[in-house]
Design a protein around this motif. Structure first.
Motif, PDB file in Angstrom:
ATOM      1  N   ILE A  33       0.539  -1.485  -0.226  1.00 37.15           N
ATOM      2  CA  ILE A  33      -0.175  -0.295   0.212  1.00 37.15           C
ATOM      3  C   ILE A  33       0.831   1.268  -0.028  1.00 37.15           C
ATOM      4  O   ILE A  33      -0.091   2.086  -1.011  1.00 37.15           O
ATOM      5  N   PHE A  34       2.025   1.488   0.522  1.00 33.05           N
ATOM      6  CA  PHE A  34       3.055   2.451   0.737  1.00 33.05           C
ATOM      7  C   PHE A  34       3.380   2.412  -0.957  1.00 33.05           C
ATOM      8  O   PHE A  34       3.746   4.060  -1.067  1.00 33.05           O
ATOM      9  N   ILE A 293     -25.239   6.196   4.276  1.00 34.79           N
ATOM     10  CA  ILE A 293     -24.273   5.907   4.075  1.00 34.79           C
ATOM     11  C   ILE A 293     -24.057   6.186   3.056  1.00 34.79           C
ATOM     12  O   ILE A 293     -24.268   5.907   1.919  1.00 34.79           O
ATOM     13  N   ASP A 294     -23.093   7.870   2.439  1.00 39.10           N
ATOM     14  CA  ASP A 294     -23.322   8.395   1.217  1.00 39.10           C
ATOM     15  C   ASP A 294     -21.795   7.650  -0.126  1.00 39.10           C
ATOM     16  O   ASP A 294     -20.902   7.453   0.862  1.00 39.10           O
ATOM     17  N   SER A 295     -21.039   7.588  -0.698  1.00 30.01           N
ATOM     18  CA  SER A 295     -20.274   7.848  -1.360  1.00 30.01           C
ATOM     19  C   SER A 295     -18.552   7.796  -0.613  1.00 30.01           C
ATOM     20  O   SER A 295     -18.254   6.852  -0.961  1.00 30.01           O
ATOM     21  N   ALA A 296     -19.404   9.710  -0.518  1.00 38.71           N
ATOM     22  CA  ALA A 296     -17.475   9.791   0.256  1.00 38.71           C
ATOM     23  C   ALA A 296     -17.473   9.423   1.128  1.00 38.71           C
ATOM     24  O   ALA A 296     -15.896   8.880   1.959  1.00 38.71           O
ATOM     25  N   SER A 297     -18.298   8.488   2.715  1.00 36.59           N
ATOM     26  CA  SER A 297     -18.189   7.678   3.820  1.00 36.59           C
ATOM     27  C   SER A 297     -17.847   6.762   3.453  1.00 36.59           C
ATOM     28  O   SER A 297     -17.274   6.209   4.741  1.00 36.59           O
ATOM     29  N   LEU A 298     -17.605   6.262   1.977  1.00 39.34           N
ATOM     30  CA  LEU A 298     -17.852   4.534   2.421  1.00 39.34           C
ATOM     31  C   LEU A 298     -16.653   4.081   2.754  1.00 39.34           C
ATOM     32  O   LEU A 298     -14.900   5.497   2.603  1.00 39.34           O
ATOM     33  N   PRO A 299     -15.814   3.026   3.116  1.00 41.09           N
ATOM     34  CA  PRO A 299     -14.340   3.031   3.915  1.00 41.09           C
ATOM     35  C   PRO A 299     -13.226   2.399   2.271  1.00 41.09           C
ATOM     36  O   PRO A 299     -14.377   2.006   1.218  1.00 41.09           O
ATOM     37  N   ILE A 300     -12.450   3.471   2.297  1.00 44.08           N
ATOM     38  CA  ILE A 300     -11.914   3.262   0.699  1.00 44.08           C
ATOM     39  C   ILE A 300     -11.912   1.150   1.171  1.00 44.08           C
ATOM     40  O   ILE A 300     -11.707   0.737  -0.278  1.00 44.08           O
ATOM     41  N   ILE A 301     -11.755   0.623   2.179  1.00 44.54           N
ATOM     42  CA  ILE A 301     -11.996  -1.014   2.078  1.00 44.54           C
ATOM     43  C   ILE A 301     -11.828  -1.471   2.714  1.00 44.54           C
ATOM     44  O   ILE A 301     -11.855  -1.339   4.300  1.00 44.54           O
ATOM     45  N   TRP A 302     -13.236  -2.670   2.461  1.00 43.80           N
ATOM     46  CA  TRP A 302     -13.532  -2.880   3.621  1.00 43.80           C
ATOM     47  C   TRP A 302     -14.475  -4.428   2.550  1.00 43.80           C
ATOM     48  O   TRP A 302     -14.155  -4.521   1.317  1.00 43.80           O
ATOM     49  N   ASP A 303     -14.325  -5.565   3.251  1.00 47.02           N
ATOM     50  CA  ASP A 303     -15.639  -6.707   2.962  1.00 47.02           C
ATOM     51  C   ASP A 303     -16.495  -7.246   3.354  1.00 47.02           C
ATOM     52  O   ASP A 303     -16.860  -7.006   4.869  1.00 47.02           O
ATOM     53  N   ALA A 304     -17.883  -7.852   2.754  1.00 43.54           N
ATOM     54  CA  ALA A 304     -18.257  -8.890   3.086  1.00 43.54           C
ATOM     55  C   ALA A 304     -18.528 -10.559   3.112  1.00 43.54           C
ATOM     56  O   ALA A 304     -18.026 -10.776   2.065  1.00 43.54           O
ATOM     57  N   GLN A 335      -5.006  -7.500  -6.343  1.00 44.17           N
ATOM     58  CA  GLN A 335      -4.846  -6.127  -7.076  1.00 44.17           C
ATOM     59  C   GLN A 335      -5.426  -5.143  -6.195  1.00 44.17           C
ATOM     60  O   GLN A 335      -5.697  -3.169  -6.487  1.00 44.17           O
ATOM     61  N   ALA A 336      -5.751  -5.345  -4.909  1.00 40.23           N
ATOM     62  CA  ALA A 336      -6.629  -4.278  -3.506  1.00 40.23           C
ATOM     63  C   ALA A 336      -5.125  -3.723  -3.577  1.00 40.23           C
ATOM     64  O   ALA A 336      -6.387  -2.192  -3.753  1.00 40.23           O
ATOM     65  N   PRO A 337      -4.500  -3.157  -3.550  1.00 38.14           N
ATOM     66  CA  PRO A 337      -3.365  -1.590  -3.016  1.00 38.14           C
ATOM     67  C   PRO A 337      -3.576  -0.782  -3.958  1.00 38.14           C
ATOM     68  O   PRO A 337      -3.619   0.445  -3.443  1.00 38.14           O
ATOM     69  N   ALA A 338      -3.470  -1.126  -5.196  1.00 34.28           N
ATOM     70  CA  ALA A 338      -3.178  -0.182  -6.306  1.00 34.28           C
ATOM     71  C   ALA A 338      -4.810   0.125  -6.239  1.00 34.28           C
ATOM     72  O   ALA A 338      -4.894   1.843  -6.737  1.00 34.28           O
ATOM     73  N   ALA A 339      -6.037  -0.183  -6.084  1.00 28.54           N
ATOM     74  CA  ALA A 339      -6.979  -0.021  -6.029  1.00 28.54           C
ATOM     75  C   ALA A 339      -6.945   1.097  -4.758  1.00 28.54           C
ATOM     76  O   ALA A 339      -7.848   2.850  -5.002  1.00 28.54           O
ATOM     77  N   ILE A 340      -6.277   1.380  -3.981  1.00 31.27           N
ATOM     78  CA  ILE A 340      -6.802   1.664  -2.574  1.00 31.27           C
ATOM     79  C   ILE A 340      -6.106   3.200  -3.067  1.00 31.27           C
ATOM     80  O   ILE A 340      -6.691   3.871  -2.447  1.00 31.27           O
ATOM     81  N   ALA A 341      -4.841   2.664  -3.536  1.00 29.32           N
ATOM     82  CA  ALA A 341      -3.806   4.038  -4.044  1.00 29.32           C
ATOM     83  C   ALA A 341      -4.750   5.258  -4.793  1.00 29.32           C
ATOM     84  O   ALA A 341      -5.322   6.207  -4.739  1.00 29.32           O
ATOM     85  N   ARG A 342      -5.709   4.826  -5.744  1.00 25.11           N
ATOM     86  CA  ARG A 342      -6.534   5.238  -6.368  1.00 25.11           C
ATOM     87  C   ARG A 342      -7.807   6.344  -5.932  1.00 25.11           C
ATOM     88  O   ARG A 342      -7.825   7.198  -6.385  1.00 25.11           O
ATOM     89  N   LEU A 343      -8.050   4.984  -4.848  1.00 21.97           N
ATOM     90  CA  LEU A 343      -9.017   5.690  -4.315  1.00 21.97           C
ATOM     91  C   LEU A 343      -8.938   6.765  -3.358  1.00 21.97           C
ATOM     92  O   LEU A 343      -9.253   7.624  -3.307  1.00 21.97           O
ATOM     93  N   VAL A 344      -7.637   6.355  -2.797  1.00 22.93           N
ATOM     94  CA  VAL A 344      -7.588   7.397  -1.702  1.00 22.93           C
ATOM     95  C   VAL A 344      -7.021   8.985  -2.495  1.00 22.93           C
ATOM     96  O   VAL A 344      -7.173  10.413  -1.984  1.00 22.93           O
TER      97      VAL A 344
END
Length: 351
Positions: A33-34, A293-304, A335-344
Protein backbone atom coordinates in the motif's frame (compact mmCIF):
# COMPACT_ATOMS: atom_id res chain seq x y z
CA UNK A 1 -3.75 22.02 -1.32
CA UNK A 2 -1.92 23.43 -4.37
CA UNK A 3 -1.28 21.26 -7.41
CA UNK A 4 2.44 21.23 -6.63
CA UNK A 5 2.00 20.28 -2.97
CA UNK A 6 2.31 16.55 -2.25
CA UNK A 7 -0.59 15.03 -0.35
CA UNK A 8 0.30 13.30 2.93
CA UNK A 9 -1.40 10.16 4.21
CA UNK A 10 -0.77 8.26 7.43
CA UNK A 11 -1.22 4.49 7.57
CA UNK A 12 -2.18 3.56 11.13
CA UNK A 13 -1.91 0.19 12.86
CA UNK A 14 -1.42 -1.00 16.44
CA UNK A 15 2.04 -1.49 17.97
CA UNK A 16 4.30 -0.53 20.84
CA UNK A 17 6.87 2.27 21.32
CA UNK A 18 9.66 0.26 19.72
CA UNK A 19 7.51 -0.59 16.68
CA UNK A 20 6.62 3.09 16.26
CA UNK A 21 10.25 4.16 16.49
CA UNK A 22 11.47 1.60 13.95
CA UNK A 23 8.57 1.68 11.47
CA UNK A 24 9.30 2.53 7.84
CA UNK A 25 7.11 2.27 4.75
CA UNK A 26 8.98 -0.90 3.78
CA UNK A 27 9.22 -2.99 6.98
CA UNK A 28 5.57 -3.82 7.68
CA UNK A 29 2.76 -5.87 6.15
CA UNK A 30 1.26 -2.79 4.46
CA UNK A 31 4.35 -2.16 2.33
CA UNK A 32 2.48 -2.73 -0.96
CA UNK A 33 0.00 0.00 0.00
CA UNK A 34 2.89 2.36 0.76
CA UNK A 35 4.43 1.51 -2.62
CA UNK A 36 1.23 2.23 -4.55
CA UNK A 37 0.57 5.49 -2.72
CA UNK A 38 4.13 6.64 -3.40
CA UNK A 39 3.85 5.65 -7.05
CA UNK A 40 1.01 8.12 -7.63
CA UNK A 41 2.68 10.96 -5.75
CA UNK A 42 1.24 10.62 -2.24
CA UNK A 43 3.65 10.87 0.69
CA UNK A 44 2.67 7.96 2.94
CA UNK A 45 3.98 7.63 6.49
CA UNK A 46 3.62 4.94 9.18
CA UNK A 47 1.55 5.84 12.23
CA UNK A 48 2.02 3.03 14.75
CA UNK A 49 -0.51 3.46 17.56
CA UNK A 50 -1.16 2.44 21.15
CA UNK A 51 -3.37 4.08 23.76
CA UNK A 52 -0.24 5.15 25.67
CA UNK A 53 0.92 7.11 22.62
CA UNK A 54 -2.44 8.69 21.76
CA UNK A 55 -1.25 12.29 22.16
CA UNK A 56 1.82 11.72 20.01
CA UNK A 57 -0.18 10.00 17.27
CA UNK A 58 -2.88 12.68 17.37
CA UNK A 59 -0.26 15.34 16.71
CA UNK A 60 1.03 13.35 13.75
CA UNK A 61 -2.43 12.85 12.24
CA UNK A 62 -3.31 16.54 12.51
CA UNK A 63 -0.46 17.21 10.11
CA UNK A 64 -1.58 14.92 7.27
CA UNK A 65 -4.40 15.10 4.74
CA UNK A 66 -5.78 11.63 5.29
CA UNK A 67 -5.55 8.57 7.55
CA UNK A 68 -6.00 4.89 6.65
CA UNK A 69 -6.70 2.80 9.75
CA UNK A 70 -6.14 -0.94 10.32
CA UNK A 71 -7.03 -1.73 13.97
CA UNK A 72 -9.23 -4.64 15.14
CA UNK A 73 -12.13 -3.92 17.55
CA UNK A 74 -10.66 -6.31 20.17
CA UNK A 75 -7.03 -7.39 20.45
CA UNK A 76 -5.42 -8.97 23.53
CA UNK A 77 -8.00 -7.29 25.73
CA UNK A 78 -7.54 -3.90 24.09
CA UNK A 79 -10.46 -2.07 22.48
CA UNK A 80 -10.78 0.94 20.17
CA UNK A 81 -12.45 3.25 22.70
CA UNK A 82 -9.51 5.65 23.09
CA UNK A 83 -8.49 5.38 19.44
CA UNK A 84 -11.98 6.08 18.11
CA UNK A 85 -12.37 9.18 20.27
CA UNK A 86 -9.05 10.48 18.96
CA UNK A 87 -9.96 9.69 15.31
CA UNK A 88 -13.26 11.53 15.66
CA UNK A 89 -11.40 14.58 16.98
CA UNK A 90 -8.86 14.43 14.15
CA UNK A 91 -11.59 14.11 11.51
CA UNK A 92 -13.46 17.08 13.00
CA UNK A 93 -10.34 19.21 12.61
CA UNK A 94 -9.76 18.56 8.92
CA UNK A 95 -7.98 15.33 7.97
CA UNK A 96 -10.04 12.65 6.26
CA UNK A 97 -10.24 9.32 8.14
CA UNK A 98 -11.03 5.92 6.63
CA UNK A 99 -12.82 4.15 8.04
CA UNK A 100 -14.40 6.79 10.26
CA UNK A 101 -15.49 5.33 13.63
CA UNK A 102 -19.08 6.42 13.04
CA UNK A 103 -19.17 4.53 9.73
CA UNK A 104 -17.74 1.46 11.48
CA UNK A 105 -20.61 1.62 13.98
CA UNK A 106 -23.06 1.46 11.08
CA UNK A 107 -21.36 -1.11 8.83
CA UNK A 108 -18.76 -3.01 10.80
CA UNK A 109 -20.96 -4.43 13.57
CA UNK A 110 -23.13 -7.54 13.64
CA UNK A 111 -26.27 -5.42 14.03
CA UNK A 112 -25.99 -4.66 10.31
CA UNK A 113 -27.08 -8.26 9.67
CA UNK A 114 -30.45 -7.44 11.24
CA UNK A 115 -30.81 -3.97 9.74
CA UNK A 116 -30.24 -5.33 6.22
CA UNK A 117 -31.92 -8.74 6.61
CA UNK A 118 -34.54 -7.79 4.00
CA UNK A 119 -31.87 -7.45 1.30
CA UNK A 120 -31.02 -10.41 -0.91
CA UNK A 121 -28.09 -11.34 1.31
CA UNK A 122 -30.26 -11.71 4.44
CA UNK A 123 -31.73 -14.68 6.28
CA UNK A 124 -33.94 -15.40 9.33
CA UNK A 125 -32.17 -12.90 11.61
CA UNK A 126 -33.21 -11.71 15.06
CA UNK A 127 -31.80 -9.11 17.43
CA UNK A 128 -31.74 -9.06 21.24
CA UNK A 129 -30.95 -5.73 22.87
CA UNK A 130 -31.51 -6.70 26.50
CA UNK A 131 -31.58 -9.68 28.83
CA UNK A 132 -35.36 -9.76 29.00
CA UNK A 133 -35.78 -10.14 25.24
CA UNK A 134 -32.99 -12.70 25.05
CA UNK A 135 -34.45 -14.84 27.83
CA UNK A 136 -38.02 -14.71 26.55
CA UNK A 137 -37.40 -15.21 22.83
CA UNK A 138 -34.26 -17.28 22.26
CA UNK A 139 -35.20 -20.60 23.95
CA UNK A 140 -38.37 -21.13 21.91
CA UNK A 141 -36.62 -20.08 18.70
CA UNK A 142 -33.79 -22.55 19.34
CA UNK A 143 -36.29 -25.35 19.99
CA UNK A 144 -38.41 -24.66 16.90
CA UNK A 145 -35.85 -23.51 14.33
CA UNK A 146 -32.89 -25.84 14.85
CA UNK A 147 -29.23 -24.91 15.35
CA UNK A 148 -28.60 -21.18 15.65
CA UNK A 149 -25.55 -18.93 15.55
CA UNK A 150 -25.31 -16.13 18.11
CA UNK A 151 -22.98 -13.18 17.55
CA UNK A 152 -21.95 -10.33 19.82
CA UNK A 153 -22.18 -6.93 18.17
CA UNK A 154 -18.47 -6.06 18.03
CA UNK A 155 -15.65 -8.55 17.83
CA UNK A 156 -13.18 -10.25 15.55
CA UNK A 157 -11.39 -13.57 15.26
CA UNK A 158 -14.54 -15.48 16.19
CA UNK A 159 -14.81 -13.84 19.62
CA UNK A 160 -18.39 -13.95 20.88
CA UNK A 161 -19.70 -16.09 17.99
CA UNK A 162 -21.36 -19.39 19.00
CA UNK A 163 -23.12 -22.30 17.32
CA UNK A 164 -25.91 -23.50 19.61
CA UNK A 165 -28.04 -26.63 19.22
CA UNK A 166 -30.51 -28.14 21.65
CA UNK A 167 -29.73 -31.77 22.58
CA UNK A 168 -32.20 -32.59 25.38
CA UNK A 169 -35.74 -33.63 24.45
CA UNK A 170 -38.59 -31.16 24.60
CA UNK A 171 -40.14 -31.09 28.06
CA UNK A 172 -36.96 -31.93 29.94
CA UNK A 173 -36.58 -30.38 33.37
CA UNK A 174 -33.19 -29.02 32.32
CA UNK A 175 -32.58 -28.05 28.71
CA UNK A 176 -29.13 -29.10 27.53
CA UNK A 177 -27.36 -27.50 24.58
CA UNK A 178 -24.20 -28.22 22.66
CA UNK A 179 -22.24 -25.04 22.00
CA UNK A 180 -19.12 -24.35 19.97
CA UNK A 181 -17.19 -21.08 20.06
CA UNK A 182 -15.87 -19.79 16.74
CA UNK A 183 -12.43 -18.98 18.18
CA UNK A 184 -9.63 -21.17 16.88
CA UNK A 185 -8.89 -24.16 19.12
CA UNK A 186 -12.42 -24.37 20.57
CA UNK A 187 -14.15 -27.70 21.21
CA UNK A 188 -17.87 -28.51 21.61
CA UNK A 189 -19.24 -28.15 25.11
CA UNK A 190 -22.47 -29.53 26.59
CA UNK A 191 -24.03 -27.28 29.24
CA UNK A 192 -27.48 -26.17 30.28
CA UNK A 193 -29.19 -23.53 28.19
CA UNK A 194 -29.48 -21.39 31.32
CA UNK A 195 -25.71 -21.50 31.88
CA UNK A 196 -24.96 -20.65 28.26
CA UNK A 197 -27.38 -17.73 28.15
CA UNK A 198 -25.90 -16.36 31.37
CA UNK A 199 -22.49 -16.48 29.69
CA UNK A 200 -23.82 -14.42 26.79
CA UNK A 201 -25.33 -11.68 28.93
CA UNK A 202 -21.98 -9.88 28.89
CA UNK A 203 -22.64 -9.14 25.22
CA UNK A 204 -25.74 -7.16 26.25
CA UNK A 205 -23.80 -4.55 28.20
CA UNK A 206 -24.82 -0.92 27.51
CA UNK A 207 -24.92 -0.31 23.75
CA UNK A 208 -24.43 -4.04 23.10
CA UNK A 209 -26.69 -6.56 21.42
CA UNK A 210 -26.80 -10.17 20.24
CA UNK A 211 -27.63 -11.18 16.68
CA UNK A 212 -29.27 -14.58 16.12
CA UNK A 213 -29.11 -16.37 12.74
CA UNK A 214 -29.72 -19.94 11.54
CA UNK A 215 -26.66 -22.16 11.19
CA UNK A 216 -25.78 -22.58 7.50
CA UNK A 217 -25.43 -26.27 6.65
CA UNK A 218 -23.15 -25.52 3.66
CA UNK A 219 -20.47 -24.07 5.94
CA UNK A 220 -18.02 -26.87 4.91
CA UNK A 221 -18.18 -25.49 1.33
CA UNK A 222 -16.20 -22.51 2.55
CA UNK A 223 -16.58 -18.76 3.00
CA UNK A 224 -16.33 -16.15 0.24
CA UNK A 225 -14.79 -12.84 1.22
CA UNK A 226 -15.85 -10.10 -1.18
CA UNK A 227 -13.34 -7.23 -1.00
CA UNK A 228 -14.76 -3.81 -1.76
CA UNK A 229 -13.04 -0.55 -2.69
CA UNK A 230 -15.87 1.79 -1.76
CA UNK A 231 -18.75 0.69 -4.06
CA UNK A 232 -16.76 -1.59 -6.38
CA UNK A 233 -15.47 -5.12 -5.95
CA UNK A 234 -11.65 -5.27 -5.98
CA UNK A 235 -11.26 -9.01 -5.47
CA UNK A 236 -12.45 -12.18 -3.76
CA UNK A 237 -11.03 -14.67 -1.30
CA UNK A 238 -12.33 -18.22 -0.88
CA UNK A 239 -11.38 -20.19 2.22
CA UNK A 240 -12.39 -23.49 3.76
CA UNK A 241 -12.87 -22.25 7.31
CA UNK A 242 -13.09 -24.47 10.37
CA UNK A 243 -14.85 -22.10 12.76
CA UNK A 244 -18.10 -23.62 14.11
CA UNK A 245 -17.11 -27.03 12.73
CA UNK A 246 -16.24 -29.62 15.42
CA UNK A 247 -12.53 -30.45 15.40
CA UNK A 248 -11.36 -33.81 14.00
CA UNK A 249 -10.33 -36.74 16.24
CA UNK A 250 -6.73 -35.48 16.12
CA UNK A 251 -7.79 -32.51 18.25
CA UNK A 252 -8.39 -28.74 17.90
CA UNK A 253 -4.70 -27.91 17.55
CA UNK A 254 -3.94 -30.52 14.88
CA UNK A 255 -3.12 -29.63 11.28
CA UNK A 256 -6.46 -31.09 10.18
CA UNK A 257 -8.30 -28.59 12.40
CA UNK A 258 -6.67 -25.52 10.85
CA UNK A 259 -8.45 -23.48 8.17
CA UNK A 260 -7.32 -23.87 4.61
CA UNK A 261 -5.45 -21.09 2.82
CA UNK A 262 -7.50 -18.18 1.54
CA UNK A 263 -7.29 -18.39 -2.25
CA UNK A 264 -7.43 -14.92 -3.74
CA UNK A 265 -9.21 -14.14 -7.00
CA UNK A 266 -9.47 -10.94 -9.08
CA UNK A 267 -12.73 -9.05 -9.27
CA UNK A 268 -13.28 -10.51 -12.74
CA UNK A 269 -13.17 -14.13 -11.51
CA UNK A 270 -15.85 -16.11 -13.37
CA UNK A 271 -17.03 -18.23 -10.36
CA UNK A 272 -18.05 -15.05 -8.53
CA UNK A 273 -19.49 -13.12 -11.47
CA UNK A 274 -23.06 -13.28 -10.15
CA UNK A 275 -22.00 -12.28 -6.64
CA UNK A 276 -20.07 -9.30 -7.99
CA UNK A 277 -23.11 -8.08 -9.92
CA UNK A 278 -25.30 -8.42 -6.84
CA UNK A 279 -22.82 -6.52 -4.66
CA UNK A 280 -22.20 -3.64 -7.06
CA UNK A 281 -25.64 -3.18 -8.58
CA UNK A 282 -28.01 -4.14 -5.77
CA UNK A 283 -26.79 -4.95 -2.29
CA UNK A 284 -24.20 -2.21 -1.70
CA UNK A 285 -26.45 0.65 -2.93
CA UNK A 286 -29.34 -0.77 -0.90
CA UNK A 287 -27.15 -1.08 2.20
CA UNK A 288 -25.97 2.51 1.80
CA UNK A 289 -29.59 3.66 1.65
CA UNK A 290 -30.62 1.65 4.73
CA UNK A 291 -27.62 2.80 6.78
CA UNK A 292 -27.62 6.40 5.47
CA UNK A 293 -24.03 6.23 4.21
CA UNK A 294 -23.03 8.29 1.19
CA UNK A 295 -20.35 7.34 -1.32
CA UNK A 296 -17.74 9.70 0.11
CA UNK A 297 -18.10 8.12 3.56
CA UNK A 298 -17.72 4.51 2.45
CA UNK A 299 -14.46 2.92 3.64
CA UNK A 300 -11.66 2.82 1.11
CA UNK A 301 -11.37 -0.93 1.78
CA UNK A 302 -13.96 -3.20 3.40
CA UNK A 303 -15.24 -6.71 2.91
CA UNK A 304 -18.44 -8.71 3.11
CA UNK A 305 -18.14 -12.33 4.20
CA UNK A 306 -20.62 -14.74 2.65
CA UNK A 307 -21.54 -18.33 3.31
CA UNK A 308 -23.30 -20.46 0.73
CA UNK A 309 -27.03 -20.59 1.31
CA UNK A 310 -29.44 -23.23 -0.03
CA UNK A 311 -29.23 -23.85 -3.75
CA UNK A 312 -32.14 -22.72 -5.90
CA UNK A 313 -34.40 -25.20 -7.69
CA UNK A 314 -32.20 -24.79 -10.77
CA UNK A 315 -29.07 -25.59 -8.75
CA UNK A 316 -27.65 -22.06 -8.54
CA UNK A 317 -25.86 -20.88 -5.42
CA UNK A 318 -27.33 -18.37 -3.04
CA UNK A 319 -25.32 -16.32 -0.56
CA UNK A 320 -25.89 -15.42 3.09
CA UNK A 321 -24.04 -12.49 4.67
CA UNK A 322 -22.34 -13.52 7.92
CA UNK A 323 -20.44 -10.28 8.67
CA UNK A 324 -18.98 -7.08 7.26
CA UNK A 325 -15.38 -6.21 8.13
CA UNK A 326 -14.36 -2.56 8.16
CA UNK A 327 -11.92 -2.00 11.02
CA UNK A 328 -8.98 -4.07 9.78
CA UNK A 329 -9.29 -5.71 6.37
CA UNK A 330 -6.10 -7.64 5.69
CA UNK A 331 -4.74 -9.73 3.91
CA UNK A 332 -6.07 -8.35 0.64
CA UNK A 333 -5.96 -9.44 -3.03
CA UNK A 334 -2.96 -8.47 -5.15
CA UNK A 335 -5.05 -5.94 -7.08
CA UNK A 336 -6.30 -4.14 -3.97
CA UNK A 337 -3.28 -1.92 -3.05
CA UNK A 338 -3.41 -0.12 -6.42
CA UNK A 339 -7.16 0.33 -6.07
CA UNK A 340 -6.72 1.69 -2.54
CA UNK A 341 -4.13 4.23 -3.76
CA UNK A 342 -6.36 5.33 -6.63
CA UNK A 343 -9.38 5.76 -4.36
CA UNK A 344 -7.33 7.66 -1.77
CA UNK A 345 -6.13 10.01 -4.49
CA UNK A 346 -9.66 10.59 -5.73
CA UNK A 347 -10.94 11.24 -2.21
CA UNK A 348 -8.18 13.73 -1.39
CA UNK A 349 -8.71 15.62 -4.65
CA UNK A 350 -12.41 16.02 -3.84
CA UNK A 351 -11.55 17.11 -0.30
Amino acid sequence: MSQTEMAKVAVLWRGDHEARKSATPANNRFYRIFEELTAIGIAAQPAVYSDEMVDEVREQLLNVDGVLVWVDPIHDGQTRVVLDAMLREVASRGPWVSAHPDVILKMGVKEVLHRTMHLGWGTDTHLYRNTSAFQSEFPSRLESAGPRVLKQNRGNGGQGVWKVEQISPTGSDTVLVRVLHARRGSVPEEITLHEFMARCEAYLRPDGCIVDQPFQSRLPDGMIRCYMGREKVVGFGHQFIKALIPPPPEGPDSDAAQPGPRIMHPASAEPFKALRAKMELEWTPQMMDVLNIDSASLPIIWDADFLYGPRTESGKDTYVLCEINVSSVFAIPDQAPAAIARLVNERLRKK
